[in-house]
Scaffold this motif. Sequence first.
Motif, PDB file in Angstrom:
ATOM      1  N   SER A 130       0.964  -1.174  -0.056  1.00 55.88           N
ATOM      2  CA  SER A 130      -0.161  -0.161   0.114  1.00 55.88           C
ATOM      3  C   SER A 130       0.890   0.894   0.188  1.00 55.88           C
ATOM      4  N   ASP A 131       0.384   2.191  -1.079  1.00 58.54           N
ATOM      5  CA  ASP A 131       1.298   3.505  -0.612  1.00 58.54           C
ATOM      6  C   ASP A 131       0.382   4.282   0.637  1.00 58.54           C
ATOM      7  N   LEU A 132      -0.719   4.210   0.914  1.00 59.65           N
ATOM      8  CA  LEU A 132      -0.968   4.625   2.123  1.00 59.65           C
ATOM      9  C   LEU A 132      -0.326   4.181   3.306  1.00 59.65           C
ATOM     10  N   ILE A 159     -21.485  -4.741  -2.455  1.00 59.06           N
ATOM     11  CA  ILE A 159     -20.807  -4.555  -3.832  1.00 59.06           C
ATOM     12  C   ILE A 159     -20.189  -3.342  -3.282  1.00 59.06           C
ATOM     13  N   ASP A 160     -20.467  -1.889  -1.829  1.00 60.40           N
ATOM     14  CA  ASP A 160     -19.201  -1.391  -2.069  1.00 60.40           C
ATOM     15  C   ASP A 160     -18.181  -2.414  -0.429  1.00 60.40           C
ATOM     16  N   GLU A 161     -19.084  -3.239   0.281  1.00 63.51           N
ATOM     17  CA  GLU A 161     -17.882  -4.260   0.603  1.00 63.51           C
ATOM     18  C   GLU A 161     -16.687  -4.751  -0.669  1.00 63.51           C
ATOM     19  N   GLN A 162     -17.525  -5.521  -1.599  1.00 64.70           N
ATOM     20  CA  GLN A 162     -16.084  -5.559  -2.476  1.00 64.70           C
ATOM     21  C   GLN A 162     -15.215  -4.833  -3.044  1.00 64.70           C
ATOM     22  N   LEU A 163     -16.124  -4.272  -3.459  1.00 65.12           N
ATOM     23  CA  LEU A 163     -14.653  -3.315  -3.924  1.00 65.12           C
ATOM     24  C   LEU A 163     -14.199  -2.072  -3.334  1.00 65.12           C
ATOM     25  N   GLN A 164     -14.645  -1.683  -1.998  1.00 65.59           N
ATOM     26  CA  GLN A 164     -13.352  -1.463  -1.031  1.00 65.59           C
ATOM     27  C   GLN A 164     -12.789  -2.285  -1.016  1.00 65.59           C
ATOM     28  N   SER A 165     -12.601  -2.962  -0.753  1.00 62.52           N
ATOM     29  CA  SER A 165     -11.505  -3.995  -0.274  1.00 62.52           C
ATOM     30  C   SER A 165     -10.350  -4.627  -1.028  1.00 62.52           C
ATOM     31  N   ILE A 166     -11.219  -4.719  -2.999  1.00 56.04           N
ATOM     32  CA  ILE A 166     -10.027  -4.814  -3.263  1.00 56.04           C
ATOM     33  C   ILE A 166      -9.623  -3.059  -4.160  1.00 56.04           C
ATOM     34  N   SER A 167     -10.172  -2.373  -3.339  1.00 57.21           N
ATOM     35  CA  SER A 167      -9.717  -1.412  -3.868  1.00 57.21           C
ATOM     36  C   SER A 167      -8.116  -0.272  -3.058  1.00 57.21           C
ATOM     37  N   TYR A 168      -8.512  -0.814  -2.107  1.00 58.16           N
ATOM     38  CA  TYR A 168      -7.770  -1.285  -0.556  1.00 58.16           C
ATOM     39  C   TYR A 168      -6.133  -1.700  -0.924  1.00 58.16           C
ATOM     40  N   LEU A 169      -6.335  -3.285  -1.451  1.00 57.21           N
ATOM     41  CA  LEU A 169      -5.582  -4.288  -1.444  1.00 57.21           C
ATOM     42  C   LEU A 169      -4.030  -3.924  -3.042  1.00 57.21           C
ATOM     43  N   THR A 170      -5.764  -3.715  -4.124  1.00 57.42           N
ATOM     44  CA  THR A 170      -4.236  -3.351  -5.204  1.00 57.42           C
ATOM     45  C   THR A 170      -4.074  -1.960  -5.371  1.00 57.42           C
ATOM     46  N   GLY A 171      -4.694  -0.856  -4.628  1.00 57.94           N
ATOM     47  CA  GLY A 171      -4.367   1.019  -4.527  1.00 57.94           C
ATOM     48  C   GLY A 171      -4.197   0.949  -5.408  1.00 57.94           C
ATOM     49  N   PRO A 192     -17.249  -4.007 -19.790  1.00 57.78           N
ATOM     50  CA  PRO A 192     -16.257  -5.134 -18.865  1.00 57.78           C
ATOM     51  C   PRO A 192     -14.496  -3.902 -18.233  1.00 57.78           C
ATOM     52  N   LEU A 193     -14.030  -4.285 -17.420  1.00 54.80           N
ATOM     53  CA  LEU A 193     -13.088  -3.762 -17.106  1.00 54.80           C
ATOM     54  C   LEU A 193     -11.636  -3.813 -18.122  1.00 54.80           C
ATOM     55  N   PRO A 194     -11.295  -2.162 -18.198  1.00 52.52           N
ATOM     56  CA  PRO A 194     -10.297  -2.129 -18.563  1.00 52.52           C
ATOM     57  C   PRO A 194      -8.768  -3.343 -18.219  1.00 52.52           C
ATOM     58  N   GLU A 195      -8.193  -3.204 -18.975  1.00 48.81           N
ATOM     59  CA  GLU A 195      -6.480  -3.526 -18.616  1.00 48.81           C
ATOM     60  C   GLU A 195      -6.192  -2.712 -17.534  1.00 48.81           C
ATOM     61  N   ILE A 196      -5.845  -3.491 -16.386  1.00 46.65           N
ATOM     62  CA  ILE A 196      -5.597  -2.939 -15.240  1.00 46.65           C
ATOM     63  C   ILE A 196      -3.620  -3.537 -14.499  1.00 46.65           C
ATOM     64  N   THR A 197      -3.613  -2.283 -13.906  1.00 46.85           N
ATOM     65  CA  THR A 197      -1.905  -3.529 -13.793  1.00 46.85           C
ATOM     66  C   THR A 197      -2.122  -2.730 -11.963  1.00 46.85           C
ATOM     67  N   THR A 198      -0.994  -3.570 -11.381  1.00 49.88           N
ATOM     68  CA  THR A 198      -0.998  -2.443  -9.857  1.00 49.88           C
ATOM     69  C   THR A 198       0.578  -2.740  -9.680  1.00 49.88           C
ATOM     70  N   ASN A 199       1.000  -2.084  -8.737  1.00 51.97           N
ATOM     71  CA  ASN A 199       2.799  -1.709  -7.686  1.00 51.97           C
ATOM     72  C   ASN A 199       2.074  -2.594  -6.857  1.00 51.97           C
ATOM     73  N   SER A 200       0.593  -2.962  -5.930  1.00 53.50           N
ATOM     74  CA  SER A 200       0.705  -3.318  -4.864  1.00 53.50           C
ATOM     75  C   SER A 200      -0.128  -4.975  -5.239  1.00 53.50           C
ATOM     76  N   ASN A 201      -0.744  -5.300  -4.702  1.00 58.33           N
ATOM     77  CA  ASN A 201      -0.527  -6.821  -4.055  1.00 58.33           C
ATOM     78  C   ASN A 201      -1.781  -7.532  -6.008  1.00 58.33           C
ATOM     79  N   ARG A 202      -0.284  -8.332  -6.452  1.00 55.45           N
ATOM     80  CA  ARG A 202      -0.619  -8.774  -7.711  1.00 55.45           C
ATOM     81  C   ARG A 202      -1.469  -9.975  -8.374  1.00 55.45           C
ATOM     82  N   GLY A 203      -0.905 -11.052  -7.486  1.00 56.34           N
ATOM     83  CA  GLY A 203      -2.008 -12.078  -7.188  1.00 56.34           C
ATOM     84  C   GLY A 203      -3.098 -11.429  -6.817  1.00 56.34           C
TER      85      GLY A 203
END
Length: 432
Positions: A136-138, A302-314, A325-336
């Motif tokens: 997490s950057d935070l 929805i909020d529960e799932q999305l706030q969790s994945i938002s924090y874990l992935t940044g 459809p989701l666009p292609e997303i990359t992260t420097n956080s939890n890639r798995g």
Amino acid sequence: MALLHFGWFLGAGFGVQGWGDPTYGIGYDWKQPQVYQDAARVFEGAGLDLFIIEDGVAVPDTYGGTAEVNLAAARFVPKHDPLPLVPYLLGATSRIGIVPTLSASFYEPFTAARLLSTLQHFAHGRLGFNVVTSGSDLAAQNYGLDKQVEHDLRYDRADEWVDVVRALWRSWEPDAIVEDAANGVFADFRKVHTIDHDGRFFKVRGPLNTAPAPEEPVMVQAGASGRGRDFAGKNSDVVLALASTPERMKEYRDSIRDVAAENGRRPDDIKVLFVVQPIVTANRAETESVREARATLTQAAIDEQLQSISYLTGVDFKAFDLEAPLPEITTNSNRGTLDNFVRSAPEGSTLREILQARAKKDLAIIGTADEIADHLGELGEAVGGDGFLFTGQVHPANVHRTLDPLVPALRRRGLIREELGDGGLRRNLADF
């Protein structure tokens, strides 16, 4: 059926227990040790090998740029430091392994080695430590950084961190303390050594200034990305794993064992434990009712799932259209974590379809105690071992409604040990 290892992963950490349950706050205070001590006693009596306590060091505000959802749901925050809790848990139990989480990104190796060595003396061999790299950057901004360092570089640093911590533990030979009162020699100076580590990330002279522990604490890790799996297979004694199907579980366990073998380790020395959430019901009708309720995609869900994945992935998932459809997303956080989330539904699925798919095949195993026990036994055989980590909050209602019916069902099938040995966590893990 063969014996399996079991433990409890407290994903809420030393944080709020029971929020949202009708019994919240009745008879306990989540900010005090007692509720965790009571749970640890139950876990030990049930034959669980270890109790892992998650941790985090930020107030998440990635989702929509605000901490509102996290604070309202008591999700990830507030949270106390788990290390001061460890002596209380050790004092309340005698055989179960106690495993706090600490970050290789923010704990200096000497500090970590000294803390864990001290606690291992208290534990008489029952201590473990769950190493995280804190994507997490935070969190990074709480430690003087603008953002967390690059993903794979964090694991390079963690590899060296583990090497230094273990070198410090070994800087005193096991028989360095002689306590020779007749000759006035407490410790033999010839058996206490500097480590003189000068590496890419750390420079540490040593030696450690604590007495050598009876044995090194058990290392737990949860690498999910390719680089994370390499780190876990090379260094860990226990791997905390997340996967939703038998095929993914087997593929993950096999990959960890392959890495271990490539690094000259015996694959059987690593226990890969998959996180599951048993939800015990009384009958088929209740099972269907619970499944239907969990599959209902309310705005709160929805909020529960999305706030969790938002924090874990940044990644702020509130910025995406639920119906696109989701666009292609990359992260420097939890890639798995991000990869597992995206792969929950077929490629090209909308964000809503991904959430609906996750609601149907999350970590929950719903059924009667006998049905859950049968399923765990079948999973264990399909995956090849090694066992499971139950997850959930440790308020008394949840602990007892889960384990009171489930443990007897597991024992009838010979899946869980009758009692723990008294030789420490490492020996209990090596029993089978």
